[in-house]
Write a protein that holds these residues in place. Structure first.
Motif, PDB file in Angstrom:
ATOM      1  N   SER A 129      42.026  35.174  87.874  1.00  0.00           N
ATOM      2  CA  SER A 129      43.171  35.279  86.976  1.00  0.00           C
ATOM      3  C   SER A 129      44.406  34.767  87.697  1.00  0.00           C
ATOM      4  O   SER A 129      44.387  34.541  88.914  1.00  0.00           O
ATOM      5  CB  SER A 129      43.380  36.727  86.518  1.00  0.00           C
ATOM      6  OG  SER A 129      43.678  37.562  87.628  1.00  0.00           O
ATOM      7  N   TRP A 130      45.487  34.609  86.977  1.00  0.00           N
ATOM      8  CA  TRP A 130      46.732  34.128  87.578  1.00  0.00           C
ATOM      9  C   TRP A 130      47.908  34.484  86.694  1.00  0.00           C
ATOM     10  O   TRP A 130      47.753  34.764  85.502  1.00  0.00           O
ATOM     11  CB  TRP A 130      46.689  32.613  87.810  1.00  0.00           C
ATOM     12  CG  TRP A 130      46.441  31.811  86.557  1.00  0.00           C
ATOM     13  CD1 TRP A 130      47.353  31.264  85.717  1.00  0.00           C
ATOM     14  CD2 TRP A 130      45.163  31.487  86.017  1.00  0.00           C
ATOM     15  NE1 TRP A 130      46.736  30.622  84.674  1.00  0.00           N
ATOM     16  CE2 TRP A 130      45.392  30.739  84.840  1.00  0.00           C
ATOM     17  CE3 TRP A 130      43.850  31.748  86.408  1.00  0.00           C
ATOM     18  CZ2 TRP A 130      44.352  30.254  84.045  1.00  0.00           C
ATOM     19  CZ3 TRP A 130      42.818  31.272  85.615  1.00  0.00           C
ATOM     20  CH2 TRP A 130      43.063  30.531  84.461  1.00  0.00           C
ATOM     21  N   LYS A 131      49.083  34.506  87.304  1.00  0.00           N
ATOM     22  CA  LYS A 131      50.326  34.772  86.590  1.00  0.00           C
ATOM     23  C   LYS A 131      51.318  33.674  86.918  1.00  0.00           C
ATOM     24  O   LYS A 131      51.325  33.138  88.036  1.00  0.00           O
ATOM     25  CB  LYS A 131      50.896  36.132  86.993  1.00  0.00           C
ATOM     26  CG  LYS A 131      50.025  37.320  86.617  1.00  0.00           C
ATOM     27  CD  LYS A 131      50.652  38.628  87.080  1.00  0.00           C
ATOM     28  CE  LYS A 131      49.766  39.816  86.736  1.00  0.00           C
ATOM     29  NZ  LYS A 131      50.368  41.102  87.219  1.00  0.00           N
ATOM     30  N   LEU A 132      52.158  33.356  85.961  1.00  0.00           N
ATOM     31  CA  LEU A 132      53.189  32.338  86.133  1.00  0.00           C
ATOM     32  C   LEU A 132      54.548  33.001  85.992  1.00  0.00           C
ATOM     33  O   LEU A 132      54.787  33.755  85.034  1.00  0.00           O
ATOM     34  CB  LEU A 132      53.017  31.233  85.085  1.00  0.00           C
ATOM     35  CG  LEU A 132      53.908  29.992  85.186  1.00  0.00           C
ATOM     36  CD1 LEU A 132      53.736  29.315  86.538  1.00  0.00           C
ATOM     37  CD2 LEU A 132      53.572  29.022  84.061  1.00  0.00           C
ATOM     38  N   SER A 133      55.433  32.775  86.948  1.00  0.00           N
ATOM     39  CA  SER A 133      56.754  33.393  86.937  1.00  0.00           C
ATOM     40  C   SER A 133      57.580  32.912  85.754  1.00  0.00           C
ATOM     41  O   SER A 133      57.271  31.902  85.120  1.00  0.00           O
ATOM     42  CB  SER A 133      57.487  33.092  88.244  1.00  0.00           C
ATOM     43  OG  SER A 133      57.730  31.699  88.356  1.00  0.00           O
ATOM     44  N   GLU A 134      58.644  33.611  85.479  1.00  0.00           N
ATOM     45  CA  GLU A 134      59.493  33.274  84.335  1.00  0.00           C
ATOM     46  C   GLU A 134      60.092  31.890  84.460  1.00  0.00           C
ATOM     47  O   GLU A 134      60.245  31.166  83.469  1.00  0.00           O
ATOM     48  CB  GLU A 134      60.600  34.324  84.193  1.00  0.00           C
ATOM     49  CG  GLU A 134      61.436  34.159  82.933  1.00  0.00           C
ATOM     50  CD  GLU A 134      62.435  35.290  82.741  1.00  0.00           C
ATOM     51  OE1 GLU A 134      63.342  35.134  81.907  1.00  0.00           O
ATOM     52  OE2 GLU A 134      62.295  36.335  83.417  1.00  0.00           O
ATOM     53  N   ASP A 135      60.435  31.462  85.682  1.00  0.00           N
ATOM     54  CA  ASP A 135      60.991  30.115  85.862  1.00  0.00           C
ATOM     55  C   ASP A 135      59.894  29.053  85.980  1.00  0.00           C
ATOM     56  O   ASP A 135      60.188  27.875  86.176  1.00  0.00           O
ATOM     57  CB  ASP A 135      61.918  30.060  87.083  1.00  0.00           C
ATOM     58  CG  ASP A 135      61.178  30.300  88.404  1.00  0.00           C
ATOM     59  OD1 ASP A 135      59.942  30.499  88.378  1.00  0.00           O
ATOM     60  OD2 ASP A 135      61.832  30.297  89.454  1.00  0.00           O
ATOM     61  N   LYS A 136      58.624  29.477  85.871  1.00  0.00           N
ATOM     62  CA  LYS A 136      57.454  28.591  85.870  1.00  0.00           C
ATOM     63  C   LYS A 136      57.296  27.796  87.175  1.00  0.00           C
ATOM     64  O   LYS A 136      56.677  26.739  87.199  1.00  0.00           O
ATOM     65  CB  LYS A 136      57.485  27.642  84.665  1.00  0.00           C
ATOM     66  CG  LYS A 136      57.481  28.351  83.321  1.00  0.00           C
ATOM     67  CD  LYS A 136      57.355  27.381  82.176  1.00  0.00           C
ATOM     68  CE  LYS A 136      57.430  28.092  80.838  1.00  0.00           C
ATOM     69  NZ  LYS A 136      56.418  29.149  80.658  1.00  0.00           N
TER      70      LYS A 136
END
Length: 581
Positions: A129-136
């Motif tokens: 899995s992975w997550k992307l920060s708000e600023d991408k």
């Protein structure tokens, strides 16, 4: 990826293929970044419908051999033999750049993402899995808890970090190091501007978490991560310089069981996290010395897939010929390593003096640009103009009227009749029109790629296959500090455009990259010839999990024998396909 040899497909073969092959086109579309661990859906608006290029004269009256002759059935349906062209393969994913190596590595190594075998879209691999920060800009990956090497060692996040830092180490001189410039601090580190690897945007909070900080948002980042240069490396292998002496500790669906001069044997990695999907237990890769040997291995039934050069005239069961358009271009280039070739006016003069229509004659997909047209990518101004007066004028402006003072121009080519035809046309034009002395130097196939690194020529040729469906895969190798920059180009305008694109996204980014490509073309660095096809010999009714696609990459883990095999020249209907019969 570079081809070791350029395969020329004749009009005769195209006619033959139309009679016995379903010429399925691959999909080519801008890659989108998945924001969760679900597999992205394939794009439907980007089919490549054109046929592949044609590169040699043909005899239409030639009586073709029978379209299909039956071959022996496979002796063991858990084993598969594949034929590659004879070449010196590199097992270290940091040092490789050949198409055959990329294909091999789909079995040996696995990065955070891997290719969907049909669409080439990125699908989760070592990353659970992975997550992307708000600023991408920041990607946080969680590795699979059951991801292991074939010896049982657990895959850890630091294995990615250390492998990537090793690849971009300034002392490494690795081909794909510039591909990592998308990561914060990576370019500064690999060029020696910054010496502390801890300042590169790669962190490991724990053994199963990898955090990667980018310079700018990049929706195509997962597609890049499919490339083998982003593979993890077992810590015991990091300091080994010659990987040919032992089997590498790899984390892919297969491991190297046996290595000889003429073959490699891969065995299924039973500890692979997705081992239940892997149906073929043993893959043998044979290295054929020539196309006749490859055809013989096919005809005898020993080989079930020919992935290298092959003598098509000698193929008996021609229902296995598969040709499809590919994200690849055959081109010549002009080196800028020394004067007078450093002057763009001289290079432009060379380009404008060429008889482009004659040079590209016979190719079904002649190319006046470097990058195969991608939906949504603005087409730059290509090289199609022959303007003798302007060529002479530019040469005079550069201080070389009628070629006076210009040293002998050496064109270095491989042992190819077609390359020699093109080089002769170029040489004649430059001698007759511009007054420049030209010498054609022929180099053996096996040493040609390495020979292009030498500074003893001015014009060379290559075929480049994109590593992922984005223009950057073609444009990153022309940067002044790229180890793939055989042209030795150092163009500040081009560098500024590439740097600008690294801070952009979407349509704006592609517009900037298109301007950069136009700078390459109009600056006389790249001389495109044709968009090239992929040619494979494989019975797709016999082998499941193999699909024609524009990168000509076919991950080993998805290959298996079909439940039933159609007779030669017979295709299964929709009902059979639906029921997997």
């Amino acid at each position: 990826m570079k081809r070791t040899r350029y395969v020329y497909v004749t009009a005769y073969i195209i006619l033959l293929a139309s009679a016995c092959v379903s010429n399925q086109s691959g999909l080519l579309a801008p890659a989108s970044a998945p924001e969760n661990s679900e597999s992205p859906a394939p794009s439907k608006d980007a089919e490549i419908a054109e046929q592949p290029s044609i590169g040699e004269e043909t005899n239409p009256e030639q009586d073709p051999a029978p379209l299909a002759q039956s071959r022996p059935d496979p002796a063991n349906r858990e084993e598969l033999t594949i034929v590659f062209s004879s070449s010196s393969l590199q097992l270290d994913p940091r040092k490789s750049f050949l198409a055959s190596e990329a294909q091999l590595f789909t079995g040996l190594y696995e990065g955070l993402f891997s290719y969907n075998p049909l669409t080439l879209e990125p699908i989760p691999a070592a990353a659970e899995s992975w997550k992307l920060s708000e600023d991408k800009k920041t990607w946080t990956f969680t590795l699979r808890s059951n991801a292991r090497y074939w010896n049982g060692d657990s895959l850890k996040s630091e294995h990615f970090r250390d492998a990537w830092l090793s690849l971009i180490d300034p002392a490494g001189n690795t081909p794909y190091s510039s591909l990592f410039d998308i990561i914060a601090g990576a370019r500064e580190y690999r060029t020696g501007q910054m010496r502390d690897p801890k300042q590169v945007g790669i962190e490991c909070p724990d053994s199963k978490t990898l955090v990667v900080r980018l310079n700018a948002p990049a929706a195509f980042f997962p597609s890049m991560l499919c490339h083998h240069s982003f593979s993890p490396i077992h810590p015991t292998m990091l300091s080994i310089t010659d990987w040919s002496k032992q089997a590498p500790l790899s984390n892919g669906p297969y491991y190297l069981l046996e290595q000889k001069d003429n073959q490699l044997v891969l065995a299924k990695n039973e500890l692979y996290w997705d081992a239940k999907r892997v149906k073929i237990k043993k893959i043998t890769i044979r290295f054929a010395q020539d196309g006749q040997e490859a055809a013989s291995l096919w005809n005898s039934g020993e080989a079930r897939w020919i992935a290298g050069d092959v003598d098509l005239e000698a193929i008996q069961d021609r229902s296995g010929i598969v040709i499809n358009a590919m994200f690849a271009t055959y081109y010549f280039y002009i080196r800028s390593s020394r004067a007078p070739w450093t002057d763009s006016k001289v290079r432009q003069a060379l380009s404008l003096a060429l008889p482009w229509e004659t040079i590209r004659q016979g190719y079904y997909l002649p190319a006046d640009t470097l990058i195969y047209p991608i939906p949504g990518y603005p087409k730059p101004k290509g090289l199609a103009e022959t303007n003798i007066e302007k060529a002479k004028s530019l040469l005079e402006e550069a201080g070389y009227p009628n070629g006076a003072g210009i040293p002998t121009l050496v064109i270095k080519i491989s042992q190819s009749k077609e390359a020699y035809r093109i080089a002769s046309l170029m040489g004649n034009a430059w001698e007759d029109i511009l007054g420049i002395s030209v010498e054609i130097k022929v180099t053996p196939y096996d040493s040609y790629i390495e020979d292009l690194k030498k500074d003893d020529y001015v014009v060379g040729s290559s075929t480049w296959i994109g590593d992922f469906a984005d223009p950057y895969t073609f444009l990153q190798m022309w940067r002044w500090d790229s180890n793939l920059n055989d042209a030795r180009l150092n163009d500040p305008v081009y560098e500024a455009l590439i740097n600008q694109s690294m801070q952009e996204a979407g349509e704006q980014r592609w517009q900037t990259l298109s301007k950069a490509e136009e700078q390459l073309l109009q600056g006389g660095t790249v001389l495109p010839i044709a968009y090239t096809p992929a040619l494979n010999i494989i019975d797709m009714n016999e082998i499941d999990g193999w699909y024609p696609n524009p990168l000509d990459i076919h991950p080993f883990k998805y290959l298996s024998y079909a439940a039933f095999r159609a007779l030669p020249g017979v295709a299964w209907g929709p009902i059979h396909q639906k029921n997997n019969l």
